[in-house]
Design an enzyme around this catalytic site. Structure first.
Site, mmCIF file in Angstrom:
data_model
loop_
_atom_site.group_PDB
_atom_site.id
_atom_site.type_symbol
_atom_site.label_atom_id
_atom_site.label_comp_id
_atom_site.label_asym_id
_atom_site.label_seq_id
_atom_site.Cartn_x
_atom_site.Cartn_y
_atom_site.Cartn_z
ATOM 1 C CD GLN A 34 -2.940 1.081 2.369
ATOM 2 O OE1 GLN A 34 -2.597 0.544 3.412
ATOM 3 N NE2 GLN A 34 -4.073 1.738 2.255
ATOM 4 N N GLY A 86 0.888 -0.765 11.674
ATOM 5 C CA GLY A 86 0.298 -2.017 11.226
ATOM 6 C C GLY A 86 -0.133 -1.909 9.777
ATOM 7 C CG MET A 87 0.001 -3.385 5.344
ATOM 8 S SD MET A 87 -0.866 -1.902 4.740
ATOM 9 C CE MET A 87 -2.064 -2.643 3.620
ATOM 10 C CD GLU A 88 -5.061 -2.071 5.736
ATOM 11 O OE1 GLU A 88 -4.058 -1.762 6.408
ATOM 12 O OE2 GLU A 88 -5.627 -1.276 4.965
ATOM 13 C CG HIS A 143 -6.494 0.729 12.721
ATOM 14 N ND1 HIS A 143 -7.157 1.935 12.611
ATOM 15 C CD2 HIS A 143 -5.877 0.543 11.540
ATOM 16 C CE1 HIS A 143 -6.944 2.437 11.411
ATOM 17 N NE2 HIS A 143 -6.166 1.612 10.733
ATOM 18 C CD GLU A 144 -3.483 -2.107 10.906
ATOM 19 O OE1 GLU A 144 -4.044 -2.205 9.792
ATOM 20 O OE2 GLU A 144 -2.967 -1.036 11.298
ATOM 21 C CG HIS A 181 -7.995 -1.746 7.764
ATOM 22 N ND1 HIS A 181 -8.626 -0.780 7.004
ATOM 23 C CD2 HIS A 181 -6.936 -1.124 8.351
ATOM 24 C CE1 HIS A 181 -7.974 0.376 7.146
ATOM 25 N NE2 HIS A 181 -6.950 0.202 7.965
ATOM 26 C CD GLU A 185 -6.408 3.487 6.965
ATOM 27 O OE1 GLU A 185 -6.652 3.250 8.159
ATOM 28 O OE2 GLU A 185 -5.752 2.719 6.242
ATOM 29 C CG ASP A 217 2.923 7.462 1.031
ATOM 30 O OD1 ASP A 217 2.127 6.525 1.228
ATOM 31 O OD2 ASP A 217 4.083 7.502 1.465
ATOM 32 C CE1 TYR A 269 -4.467 7.178 8.226
ATOM 33 C CE2 TYR A 269 -5.119 5.355 9.630
ATOM 34 C CZ TYR A 269 -4.344 5.848 8.608
ATOM 35 O OH TYR A 269 -3.470 5.027 7.960
HETATM 36 N N1 BES Z 1 -3.431 0.720 6.010
HETATM 37 C C1 BES Z 1 -2.767 1.496 7.003
HETATM 38 C C2 BES Z 1 -1.318 1.746 6.709
HETATM 39 C C3 BES Z 1 -1.043 2.453 5.400
HETATM 40 C C4 BES Z 1 -1.860 3.468 4.936
HETATM 41 C C5 BES Z 1 0.044 2.092 4.647
HETATM 42 C C6 BES Z 1 -1.593 4.082 3.715
HETATM 43 C C7 BES Z 1 0.321 2.709 3.449
HETATM 44 C C8 BES Z 1 -0.500 3.719 2.979
HETATM 45 C C9 BES Z 1 -2.897 0.854 8.389
HETATM 46 O O1 BES Z 1 -4.129 0.261 8.607
HETATM 47 C C10 BES Z 1 -2.780 1.955 9.407
HETATM 48 O O2 BES Z 1 -3.600 2.819 9.387
HETATM 49 N N2 BES Z 1 -1.780 1.890 10.268
HETATM 50 C C11 BES Z 1 -1.572 2.857 11.318
HETATM 51 C C12 BES Z 1 -2.042 2.350 12.632
HETATM 52 C C13 BES Z 1 -3.387 2.764 13.047
HETATM 53 C C14 BES Z 1 -3.670 2.302 14.460
HETATM 54 C C15 BES Z 1 -3.722 4.211 12.875
HETATM 55 C C16 BES Z 1 -0.079 3.081 11.471
HETATM 56 O O3 BES Z 1 0.688 2.381 10.816
HETATM 57 O O4 BES Z 1 0.305 3.934 12.248
HETATM 58 ZN ZN ZN Z 2 -5.683 1.674 8.788
#
Ligand code: BES
Ligand code: ZN
Length: 646
Positions: free
Chosen positions: A176, A309-311, A335-336, A339, A358, A417, A425
């Site tokens: 992602q 984390g990555m779901e 959170h994950e 998803h 998100e 990105d 979020y």
């Molecule tokens: N899917 C996201 C990580 C992501 C988003 C990767 C966009 C690449 C591009 C993941 O679910 C996420 O939101 N991770 C957060 C943690 C969450 C508790 C807010 C992180 O990595 O901080």
């Molecule tokens: Zn997320």
């Protein structure tokens, strides 16, 4: 040049899809609506990938994946080409039953190169005849022989020293948002779903333990002596959820359908931290329906993993920085897990609709936390989350990026990105909360469940959601619509006036203690008995701008803040130390910046350092040492902040 999507004539290859209005963007093909994705070269309306069969060898010495991708493609009537996204791939050959011609367009930065494959003509025996939907003329299997480049941005190849065990190398992917194209030739758009299978061959270095390969698919639980692993993912997923990791991994079960993978020296701590996982899955299912992906496992990665984390479906990837020892950071797993509904089951159709992934997930995460751990925990998370959001909105607005504070983004020409901010979020979650508060929780839960059920395994736009909301929930309730103020949330800046504000008695207690400290009380007289991670975070965030070096020293000596193992508390402390130029904490700062690579922690610290000349010099010195250990995702961000190499 902007190319009108959906035009009938041939589109020059190598053009990103142009942004078109939501009505003209909808095309029908194979029974699915497809929104045009401005971050992909692919043309799924002409020929669309339905299944991927990967056959790859993992070569640690060469830092290369090589092998083939077989793509099952549904071809629309009259279509003559298949367009794929690639970036830094070395393509050796393409064939159906016979070799096929292909071109690779000039690379366009992060978007990579469009790969256009000439399909065999319909009568030439390469296809298998129509199946199902009327808009599909034929289906083909196309095989691409290829290899990745050592610099492939999705891949991080870790040397043994960068792992907990220190003996074996490690590889993980992060696809992602648009990095899947750097390791798989694919239609790298969240609007295109495919099932996949894989056969991964791992050459384990001589003398070390056999390495285990795991993917976002059905997974083995122990290493195979011959290093050959096969995987299947029968549920259709978008390319950004393709994932692979290889390392000295051990599995521990947590429940009948859940468990954790980590390096042997970490797996025990991880299993203890995640004991509540089965209850969280149960709570999630009770809210929004059955978990549809079979198993739910978590993989704890080495510390350079650039995200919390990555779901990845069936196998969430997680940073080891959430192993606090007291389960205080498990909301990240909630959170994950969430998803698995918002994102993996119903997916944002384009990265402009990122809040559908998100924002829904943060809302759902908070509901899981509330169900499993109670209101108090959830209130604290909500208060901290809103603080993050207000800070982000202020920064974006001051930085001339107010457009990025809308929920519906416009990321034309930019890397998706750029859309990864607290807006998607936290503002997204608050929007759902406003709706919940307006219509009532029971009604809202029924509505959300029908959104997930009715759109399962589909990709959806913001307009899709707003239409569904209007039809299924708000029709006939003009007063509700007025109260919610949808346009202010979705297509407007900042924080709308009706934003719900949680209060937390636990955090109020932390504020009161900080207030006393600010007024001159010694740290040792503060009542921090039984403080949670969130109370510490809150307390530290309230440190006044006028706090003196002596006060910093008092706090550190009394509470051992520079030595905290809890990454979130340590981060708040270091962020304050940098902002106040409290230099005695800089050794701890340097250690933190060189021992983990989570972008959420790195970015604010480097950014704050870069605001002064001396800070920038320090940041540059630390970064020179740390950079080789960071993943490309974090490197790109910090390169930008420090103007590295410019
Ligand atoms: N899917 C996201 C990580 C992501 C988003 C990767 C966009 C690449 C591009 C993941 O679910 C996420 O939101 N991770 C957060 C943690 C969450 C508790 C807010 C992180 O990595 O901080
Ligand atoms: Zn997320």
């Amino acid at each position: 040049m902007l190319v009108p999507a959906g035009c009938d004539g041939p589109v020059p290859s190598g053009e990103l899809n142009a942004e078109v209005s939501s009505t003209t963007a909808r095309r029908i093909h194979g029974g699915d609506d497809l929104a045009t994705d401005i971050h992909s070269f692919s043309r799924p309306d002409e020929a669309r990938v339905k299944r991927l069969e990967l056959e790859l060898t993992v070569d640690f010495a060469a830092q290369r994946l090589s092998g083939s991708a077989r793509l099952q493609v549904a071809v629309a009537p009259g279509a003559t080409r298949l367009v794929l996204d690639t970036r830094d791939l070395v393509i050796a050959a393409v064939r159906a039953e016979q070799p096929l011609k292909f071109t690779l367009a000039a690379a366009q930065g992060d978007f990579g190169s469009a790969m256009t494959i000439e399909l065999p003509s319909a009568g030439s025996g390469g296809g298998s005849g129509a199946s199902g939907a009327a808009a599909v003329a034929r289906e083909l299997w196309i095989e691409v022989d290829y290899a990745t480049s050592p610099g492939a941005a999705a891949l991080q190849w870790l040397a043994p020293e960068q792992t907990a065990g220190g003996k074996s190398p490690f590889l993980f992917t992060q696809s992602q948002a648009i990095l899947a194209r750097t390791w798989v030739p694919c239609q790298d758009s969240p609007g295109v779903r495919m099932t996949y299978g894989a056969r991964i061959t791992v050459k384990s270095p001589a003398g070390g333990p056999p390495l285990l390969a795991v993917m976002s698919a059905s997974n083995p639980q122990r290493a195979a002596a011959d290093g050959v692993y096969t995987f299947d993912m029968p549920q259709p997923i978008p390319s950004y959820l393709l994932a692979l990791a290889v390392g000295d991994l051990e599995f521990r079960p947590l429940g009948p359908r859940s468990g954790v993978y980590a390096e042997p020296s970490v797996v025990g701590r991880a299993a203890a931290e995640f004991v509540d996982l089965e209850s969280m899955i149960g709570a999630a299912e009770k809210l929004y329906g059955p978990y549809r992906f079979g198993r739910y496992d978590v993989l704890v990665l080495p510390p350079s993993f650039p995200f919390g984390g990555m779901e990845n479906p069936r196998l969430t990837f997680a940073t080891p920085t959430i192993l606090a020892g007291d389960r205080s950071l498990v909301s990240l797993i909630a959170h994950e897990l969430a998803h698995s509904w918002s994102g993996n089951l119903v997916t944002n159709a384009t990265w402009n609709d990122f809040w559908l992934n998100e924002g829904f997930t943060v809302y759902f995460e908070h509901r899981i936390m509330e169900a499993v751990f109670g209101d108090e925990f959830e209130d604290a998370l909500a208060v901290l989350g809103l603080q993050d959001l207000e800070k982000t909105i202020a920064e974006l607005t001051e930085g001339g990026l107010v457009r990025d504070t809308w929920l519906r983004l416009d990321l034309t020409g930019r890397n998706p990105d750029d859309g990864v901010t607290e807006v998607a979020y936290q503002k997204g979650a608050r929007f759902l909360q406003v709706i919940e508060k307006t219509v009532g929780r029971e009604r809202f839960d029924r509505f959300l469940r029908s959104w997930f059920d009715g759109n399962a395994f589909q990709s959806r736009t913001t307009d899709d959601f707003l239409g569904f909301l209007d039809r299924e929930l708000l029709a006939g309730h003009a007063d509700w619509k007025t109260a919610i103020a949808i346009p202010a949330w979705v297509d407007g800046p900042g924080l709308p006036k009706n934003c719900p504000r949680a209060t937390s008695t636990a955090l109020a207690r932390a504020s009161a203690q900080m207030q006393r400290f600010a007024e001159g009380a010694r740290a040792s007289t503060l009542d921090v008995n039984g403080f949670t991670t969130q109370q510490w975070q809150h307390l530290l965030r309230q440190l006044p701008a006028t706090a003196s070096a002596a006060q910093f020293a008092d706090l550190d000596a009394t509470f051992g803040l520079s030595k905290r193992g809890n990454s979130e508390v340590l981060f708040e402390w270091l962020a304050q130390s940098v902002a106040h130029r409290y230099e005695p904490a800089f050794a701890a700062l340097e250690h933190f910046l060189t021992s983990q690579g989570r972008r959420k922690f790195l970015k604010p610290l480097y950014l704050e350092l870069s605001k002064s000349e001396s800070g920038k010099a320090l940041a540059t010195r630390i970064y020179a040492k740390a950079r080789p250990g960071y993943h490309a995702v974090s490197r790109d961000t910090i390169d930008g902040i420090l103007k590295w190499g410019k």
